[in-house]
Design an enzyme around this catalytic site. Structure first.
Site, PDB file in Angstrom:
ATOM      1  N   TYR A 136     -13.059  -6.576  -8.136  1.00  5.89           N
ATOM      2  CA  TYR A 136     -12.913  -5.026  -7.956  1.00  5.89           C
ATOM      3  C   TYR A 136     -11.746  -4.571  -8.698  1.00  5.89           C
ATOM      4  CZ  TYR A 136     -13.286  -0.839  -4.848  1.00  5.89           C
ATOM      5  OH  TYR A 136     -13.446   0.235  -4.522  1.00  5.89           O
ATOM      6  N   GLN A 138     -10.013  -1.556  -9.667  1.00  5.34           N
ATOM      7  CA  GLN A 138      -9.669  -0.363  -9.721  1.00  5.34           C
ATOM      8  C   GLN A 138      -8.316   0.024 -10.142  1.00  5.34           C
ATOM      9  OE1 GLN A 138     -11.202   2.070  -6.289  1.00  5.34           O
ATOM     10  NE2 GLN A 138      -9.023   2.183  -5.457  1.00  5.34           N
ATOM     11  N   SER A 145      -2.381   4.357  -5.552  1.00  3.74           N
ATOM     12  CA  SER A 145      -2.830   5.048  -4.410  1.00  3.74           C
ATOM     13  C   SER A 145      -3.753   6.534  -4.927  1.00  3.74           C
ATOM     14  CB  SER A 145      -1.748   5.717  -3.526  1.00  3.74           C
ATOM     15  OG  SER A 145      -1.130   4.684  -3.267  1.00  3.74           O
ATOM     16  N   GLY A 178      -7.654  -9.101  -7.459  1.00  7.16           N
ATOM     17  CA  GLY A 178      -7.693 -10.342  -7.242  1.00  7.16           C
ATOM     18  C   GLY A 178      -8.981 -11.107  -7.704  1.00  7.16           C
ATOM     19  N   ARG A 311      11.467 -24.846  23.585  1.00 11.41           N
ATOM     20  CA  ARG A 311      12.755 -24.818  22.974  1.00 11.41           C
ATOM     21  C   ARG A 311      13.796 -24.611  24.423  1.00 11.41           C
ATOM     22  NH1 ARG A 311      16.094 -26.330  19.117  1.00 11.41           N
ATOM     23  NH2 ARG A 311      17.685 -24.799  18.314  1.00 11.41           N
ATOM     24  N   ARG A 334      10.878  -8.844  23.095  1.00 10.75           N
ATOM     25  CA  ARG A 334      10.837  -8.871  21.771  1.00 10.75           C
ATOM     26  C   ARG A 334       9.432  -9.411  21.613  1.00 10.75           C
ATOM     27  NH1 ARG A 334      15.452 -11.913  19.390  1.00 10.75           N
ATOM     28  NH2 ARG A 334      14.484 -11.542  17.261  1.00 10.75           N
ATOM     29  N   THR A 423      -0.006  -2.466   1.374  1.00 11.90           N
ATOM     30  CA  THR A 423       0.001  -1.662   0.335  1.00 11.90           C
ATOM     31  C   THR A 423      -1.429  -1.473  -0.156  1.00 11.90           C
ATOM     32  OG1 THR A 423       2.081  -2.348  -0.414  1.00 11.90           O
ATOM     33  CG2 THR A 423       0.774  -1.357  -2.128  1.00 11.90           C
ATOM     34  N   GLU A 425      -5.763  -1.268  -0.172  1.00 14.15           N
ATOM     35  CA  GLU A 425      -6.588  -0.413   0.394  1.00 14.15           C
ATOM     36  C   GLU A 425      -5.870   0.776   0.961  1.00 14.15           C
ATOM     37  OE1 GLU A 425      -9.984  -0.449   0.544  1.00 14.15           O
ATOM     38  OE2 GLU A 425      -9.525  -1.915  -0.972  1.00 14.15           O
ATOM     39  N   ASP A 427      -1.823   2.647   0.532  1.00 14.19           N
ATOM     40  CA  ASP A 427      -0.406   2.445   0.864  1.00 14.19           C
ATOM     41  C   ASP A 427      -0.329   3.163   2.364  1.00 14.19           C
ATOM     42  OD1 ASP A 427       2.499   2.206   0.129  1.00 14.19           O
ATOM     43  OD2 ASP A 427       2.167   4.357   1.068  1.00 14.19           O
TER      44      ASP A 427
END
Length: 665
Positions: A136, A138, A145, A178, A311, A334, A423, A425, A427
């Site tokens: 693809y 583009q 963008s 890709g 751990r 967290r 990033t 598809e 940003d």
């Protein structure tokens, strides 16, 4: 397995819910779980799909290894006569970025979405049998963008009935696709359509790039790989490419003409098929990204949770065991919001799948009413979920201490392979600004009597929400869905109104949008977080079976919402949605929820049903046998092939002997 000691059995014995039922909830259905389980085990049991050595491979070796795996996977798909669903799942569990990702994920959907019936009949059988390999094309070197700013041209030549594809500038070089660098034989190329000197904007064209005989680039085509990317292994298995055209000619019928056409005479015309259908593909791709975000975050959380249970540090008393790291509140504060986020993104991903099907059904009936809202919604959720996931994977690495930095933990490669999602598809910041535009447009139309729909429907109650103040009296009140939804709706509405009022002070709206862009991004985030919270709450309205399963989902829903409230407390206080006391009560409840989830933490990550092969982590092993395996992995490093390292005689020995003049420098 026989002979394997489960070092986490003592944790699994604490579980207060039916893990097998939770696996079904996570997978979406019993059928989806069965398919997933079957494909995961098929890949894990086949030595050809080994991946533990991947971070140590050189680029060429890694790439060849990727080609071998991708082709072997295709061979197994054919031999086992797998369904499309099973084949896609198998490729997921192979877990190595490859040209096939773009072929099946972008090239084929582009032809399905933008090609005519005739074009689909010609190209899809070739692509689906892998007789051609597509990508693809583009993004360009100079534009990502801003798709409308693409520079590649496709000029129609009426004399020959052909398009001339050309890269007029260096910045018009296609950059990043890709599969393009070394493998693809064809591409859907996006270029500016020019007929009779007139520019009709960006359109798609099927262009052959390489010979099907010797794989050499065709005349006029310059193509190659753009180079190494972040991390060891990771996305370096993909041949992201650069592509330039020098007046390359293609037949007119290779323009994708489902929505618009160029006639033999060179006349440009719109077809009877609504142009908005193109957005259907975008909605589809973005909903898969949201689902993938839940999977990637779940992998990281699974590793960090299991390792935190194994751990032990500090707290021993007269020879007793040290405290499990998972028992420390700082670790829970967290980790557990990320665990809750993985489930939240899974459920909002399920809803997005429904939304895509609903949008497509409406588009077929020429009903475009929900399209702007669906487009904004998928854009915003793509941005929110991928940003949280990327940050969450890195947080999980830090939650694993020093060992999390080892490649054998699986976390560095998972992080490196995932972060491009923020990033591609779209940003993430650009997407949030698109959401903000949609929200401003929606609130500005209230005066005309146009009622907001779907996820923006709360804006229709903006006058009530501007007067909203939470009724929470005690910590337990924050368990009530209405209290949580009310606070999140009011926060989103009040931030939106503030932005709209500030924008109205500018004579030039675009200037105002630029000046207030940071505030608008925050407003879009508040809107998207509201969507996720509301869909999590909606999940609880469904019929969920299995001992204790619904209660665990309720706990995770509360943790997700209240951890966001705690993180963005300034928003909720400054907008007057809640008082400082109510914020403090939410935090008190959050701490107690962590304690309630703690005995079920291992069960909740076991419900992801990931094999050790897919996790690819010594720290996240199902059996918890971490330390012996870490020790084993260390000795597999190529540096340990010899006791005395290469270079010792040339460099280190002369230094030790004070004979640097003899060193081969």
């Amino acid at each position: 397995m026989e002979g394997v000691v489960d070092h986490l059995a003592f944790e699994r014995n604490k579980t207060q819910f039916d893990v097998e039922e939770m696996k079904i909830v996570w997978a979406g259905s019993r059928h989806a779980l069965e398919v997933s389980d079957k494909m995961a085990r098929l890949v894990a049991s086949d030595p050809a799909f080994r991946k533990d050595d991947r971070p140590m491979l050189g680029r060429k070796e890694l790439f060849k290894n990727t080609l071998k795996k991708a082709v072997y996977a295709w061979k197994r798909i054919i031999e086992l006569r797998l369904t499309e669903e099973e084949a896609a799942m198998l490729r997921t569990f192979v877990d190595q970025p490859a040209f096939t990702d773009l072929h099946w994920g972008m090239f084929i959907p582009a032809i399905k979405g933008q090609g005519t019936e005739e074009q689909q009949q010609k190209w899809l059988p070739l692509a689906q049998r892998m007789q051609i390999i597509g990508c693809y094309a583009q993004t360009e070197l100079g534009h990502g963008s801003n798709v409308q700013g693409l520079e590649t041209t496709a000029t129609f030549d009426p004399k020959t009935d052909e398009f001339v594809i050309h890269s007029p500038t260096l910045t018009s070089s296609k950059w990043w696709p890709g599969g393009l660098g070394k493998v693809s034989t064809h591409a859907v190329v996006y270029a500016r359509l020019i007929t009779d000197g007139q520019d009709h904007g960006v359109h798609g064209f099927i262009v052959q790039l390489r010979s099907l005989d010797d794989h050499l680039p065709l005349p006029g085509i310059t193509v190659g790989d753009i180079g190494m990317k972040f991390g060891n292994g990771a996305y370096n298995s993909m041949d992201n490419g650069v592509l330039r055209f020098d007046h390359v000619r293609i037949p007119r019928n290779q323009m994708l003409m489902r929505v618009s056409q160029v006639t033999r005479e060179g006349k440009y015309a719109q077809s009877s098929v609504p142009r908005q259908l193109v957005y259907g593909t975008m909605v589809y791709v973005r909903q898969t990204i949201v689902r993938d975000a839940s999977s990637a975050l779940a992998r990281a959380v699974c590793i960090a949770t299991r390792y935190s249970a194994v751990r032990r540090q500090f707290g021993s008393n007269k020879g007793s065991l040290e405290t499990q790291v998972l028992d420390y509140k700082t670790q829970q504060a967290r980790l557990f919001p990320l665990l809750a986020s993985a489930y939240a993104f899974r459920f909002v991903g399920e809803w997005l799948k429904w939304l895509y099907m609903d949008v497509m059904k409406r588009l077929q009936a020429n009903d475009f009413s929900t399209l702007p809202e669906a487009h904004a919604c998928t854009a915003g959720l793509k941005s929110l979920t991928t940003s949280v996931t990327a940050d969450g994977i890195e947080e999980c690495r830090k939650l694993c201490g020093g060992h999390g930095y080892l490649c054998s933990s699986g976390l560095p490669e998972l992080f490196a392979v995932y972060i491009p999602t923020c990033t591609y598809e779209g940003d993430n910041i650009v997407l949030l600004l698109q959401v903000a535009r949609h929200l401003i447009k929606t609130i500005s139309k209230l005066g005309s009597g146009k009622k907001p729909v779907g996820t923006t429907s709360y804006i229709g109650r903006v006058e009530q929400l501007m007067l909203y103040h939470s009724d929470v009296q005690k910590a337990e009140d924050w368990l009530k869905p209405n209290e949580v939804l009310g606070a999140f709706e009011a926060r989103a509405a009040k931030k939106l109104v503030a932005c709209a009022q500030n924008l109205s002070k500018f004579t030039n709206p675009e200037e105002g949008f630029q000046e207030l862009s940071a505030d608008l991004v925050e407003t879009a985030v508040a809107h998207c977080q509201l969507i996720v919270v509301s869909k999590f709450i909606e999940k609880l309205q469904q019929d969920i079976t299995g001992k204790g399963v619904k209660h665990q989902i309720q706990l995770l829903c509360s943790i997700y919402a209240l951890s966001l409230l705690h993180k963005h407390l300034g928003d909720f206080l400054s907008t007057g949605c809640i008082t400082p006391k109510q914020g403090s009560l939410a935090n008190d409840l959050l701490r107690s929820l962590y304690s309630e989830v703690r005995p079920n933490a291992i069960g909740l990550v076991d419900a992801f049903n990931y094999t050790d092969h897919y996790l690819g982590s010594v720290l996240g092993r199902y059996d918890g046998d971490v330390y012996p395996k870490l020790y084993e992995e260390a000795w597999k490093d190529p540096l340990n092939d010899s006791v005395v390292p290469d270079g010792f005689q040339e460099y280190i020995r002369p230094m030790l002997k004070q004979q640097l003049r003899n060193a081969r420098l």
